[in-house]
Design an enzyme around this catalytic site. Sequence first.
Site, PDB file in Angstrom:
ATOM      1  NE  ARG A 230       2.629  -4.325  15.451  1.00 24.55           N
ATOM      2  CZ  ARG A 230       1.880  -3.909  16.462  1.00 24.55           C
ATOM      3  NH1 ARG A 230       2.106  -2.742  17.013  1.00 24.55           N
ATOM      4  NH2 ARG A 230       0.912  -4.678  16.930  1.00 24.55           N
ATOM      5  CB  THR A 231       4.279  -3.187   8.603  1.00 26.86           C
ATOM      6  OG1 THR A 231       4.723  -4.191   9.505  1.00 26.86           O
ATOM      7  CG2 THR A 231       5.412  -2.831   7.664  1.00 26.86           C
TER       8      THR A 231
ATOM      9  NE  ARG B 170       3.872  -7.100   5.524  1.00 27.97           N
ATOM     10  CZ  ARG B 170       4.094  -7.455   6.795  1.00 27.97           C
ATOM     11  NH1 ARG B 170       3.225  -8.210   7.437  1.00 27.97           N
ATOM     12  NH2 ARG B 170       5.163  -7.040   7.418  1.00 27.97           N
TER      13      ARG B 170
ATOM     14  CG  HIS C 131       9.359  -7.198   8.029  1.00 28.87           C
ATOM     15  ND1 HIS C 131       9.143  -5.970   7.433  1.00 28.87           N
ATOM     16  CD2 HIS C 131       8.529  -7.244   9.103  1.00 28.87           C
ATOM     17  CE1 HIS C 131       8.226  -5.322   8.123  1.00 28.87           C
ATOM     18  NE2 HIS C 131       7.857  -6.066   9.136  1.00 28.87           N
TER      19      HIS C 131
ATOM     20  CE  LYS D 285     -10.708  -4.706 -11.764  1.00 27.88           C
ATOM     21  NZ  LYS D 285     -10.647  -3.281 -12.069  1.00 27.88           N
TER      22      LYS D 285
END
Lengths: 307, 307, 307
Positions: free
Chosen positions: A51-52, A101, A129, A80
């Site tokens: 969604r974000t 995120r 957020h 890595k």
Amino acid sequence: MKHIISPLDLSVAELSDVLELAQEIIKEPKKYSNVCNGKKLATLFYEPSTRTRLSFEAAMLNLGGSVLGFSSADSSSAAKGESVADTIRVISSYADICAMRHPKEGAPYVAAEYSTIPVINAGDGGHNHPTQTLTDLLTIKTLKGRLEHLTIGFCGDLKFGRTVHSLINAMVRYPNVKFVLISPLELRIPEYLREEVLIENKIPYKEVQKLEEVLPELDLLYMTRVQKERFFNEEDYIRLKDSYILDMKKMAYAKQDMLVLHPLPRVNEISTEVDNDPRAVYFKQAEFGVYVRMALIMMLLEVHTTC
Amino acid sequence: MKHIISPLDLSVAELSDVLELAQEIIKEPKKYSNVCNGKKLATLFYEPSTRTRLSFEAAMLNLGGSVLGFSSADSSSAAKGESVADTIRVISSYADICAMRHPKEGAPYVAAEYSTIPVINAGDGGHNHPTQTLTDLLTIKTLKGRLEHLTIGFCGDLKFGRTVHSLINAMVRYPNVKFVLISPLELRIPEYLREEVLIENKIPYKEVQKLEEVLPELDLLYMTRVQKERFFNEEDYIRLKDSYILDMKKMAYAKQDMLVLHPLPRVNEISTEVDNDPRAVYFKQAEFGVYVRMALIMMLLEVHTTC
Amino acid sequence: MKHIISPLDLSVAELSDVLELAQEIIKEPKKYSNVCNGKKLATLFYEPSTRTRLSFEAAMLNLGGSVLGFSSADSSSAAKGESVADTIRVISSYADICAMRHPKEGAPYVAAEYSTIPVINAGDGGHNHPTQTLTDLLTIKTLKGRLEHLTIGFCGDLKFGRTVHSLINAMVRYPNVKFVLISPLELRIPEYLREEVLIENKIPYKEVQKLEEVLPELDLLYMTRVQKERFFNEEDYIRLKDSYILDMKKMAYAKQDMLVLHPLPRVNEISTEVDNDPRAVYFKQAEFGVYVRMALIMMLLEVHTTC
């Protein structure tokens, strides 16, 4: 250059500018459809969040820009052993702005330190957020017409719900806002929020366990999910769970102009029968999320309409 | 607003319009390179399918539009327990049209009920895959010049092959079409298709076990894979498997203008030596898939060339 | 039509053209922002590599083109058993050019045989990674001003590091280049490179075990990582590991204009304190990677600026 790591990185005045720009965009979206031509947004999602991520991508595409990135850590260089600091320095060569995120709190903050492009925190662990908070504020401002003189109910898991903490932090900056905090005892808001934010700023609030008893007072109801695992014992869960499910029976007690918000995804804490009630604005809220991200990207990239 | 959930959602007349538009696009693709400027396609792939997803994305990009989405369920909100109904309502704020692939039959149908943007089913379990059928029809119409007066062979796994069922359902709507159904006994077409579609509509058909014996009759041969696991016993598999592999020795029995189609991916059911035979059109078919999706997107978004 | 599978697929003259075009782009990037309008790049990454994939995507977006593709094999048709030859024939209908990373050596070579669009090898196993080599060459040419008359140190795992092998192969084509090969004994360059490339072409080189002793001679230092697992015994590892970590103490021995390159990701083989030294150009190198890919895409698609 500005980054948005916490919802409080914007002053009330800057926030007001962003929300106003978002409202301009809502009125005439076409006017903004080319302002980011040739600009690239990198979506760096070390943790999936469809969604974000899609909301950011839609925002950038709506502005005429383009998008590149990754949607989970497996397909990233993190696997890595590369540091966030190194990744962002490389990404700074690839894009003009980035939304990150990350499962670790603070990762976007580290990124911002090394980045030569604006970094937007798209969620770091249980921490911040900010674009969800901006979304909530735009929804309230647009649909209620104001951010002050409001009695706001928060219902559900108020202990772990970062969207709740962020919105409380953001709303205490406006005059005459009252909070009604509805949750099981074990899921009350964290101590620091009660002590350092509400009490310290002399913000009126009360804490209750049942939604039914406070519904008539609310101008806004912000629903969140209560997961069964969060309860200390089965008995409490069985006794209380229905209190945290919003249905039409409960909606009958609410004001005619009370708005119901939810950060989504919703599981069963709002009965689907509520969806058709005009007071249920959680899907509109998702739409506002695109507009506010458009405004934020424009502000951070310092682009403007020519007309 | 229209959705495309089943291949039969388009009437013969509408289908004819889509195929004609696709043929116009093939002639002058440049004329259509900006018709979807500013429009966004969401590709919601709850199950991976590179070919189908990329075909949709190429189609939208060819029309000047842009694309956002996800390519597997892990990186979607479905993992957090969100319903398809909720997801599509949010996606409706992010995009102008969507293509959905879902492992559960009927999921795109549910999505269409709640969506405020056109939904195209890009495959739901073993059920429907309408754009594959449109691709097949465009290939036949363009390369054979007609959709009627055809003897069509279907070879391989006719029991589970949804592309076969869909194409049979679509072709029975045209006059004078005959079917030759070539499969092991245990992989014959399902009962309902035989009874309710072929017999009910008095469509001429026959069912055989060996490809060799019917090849000379066919105008078209639609190949599909037979998986070893589908056979009831090893003995049958060993006896029959070569019958379902098309090679140049078998191609010698076919008409000079018989076309070979395959929905791809192909594993070993068509020997690679056949690839260079001009009758092998399965790679062209993949190309037609892009054009027919361009036409479909244009139809659903109601966009047109200005010239 | 040309493909780039090995760094040596470009002659010295062609390479010079690509590097010059890249330098033109660096000077006036805006001039090139629409040369690939309407063109599509397919990124076929059968193995994840965020940095390389995003560098290609940024390059194509900078040229005004668009991008489609996949970032790991799970979400590709390879999982269904499709051959690279079939995949590329289908992708040829979807895009105008493709960049392929594949865990199997030679896969991009097979793809090029069947493709009707230019194929760029974006890394095949431990084999080739030509755009990394182009990136290295552009970095050297731009920041040193020349590709000849250079003493180049390679440090770390010289046995398995494909970027090292490729760059050596590329640099021996320029006059008066000397190599200093710094590695543990068990990680020296492969026999064929020593015998068939260096000795055969009478290229001056020496092999040493410690970075400290040769640093003052170098015009360039190309760092790579040494993984502990590559050492034959713990004792050697403990004795030598610090020799392969570049820090400011070692940088003090280097010339004032020696450049430090690294293909990234870096783990700990370069201490972060070196990042702020103007001689550390590994992040600039990542930026050059975008420009050189822009030039390469333009060359392969045969597009030009109109002005």
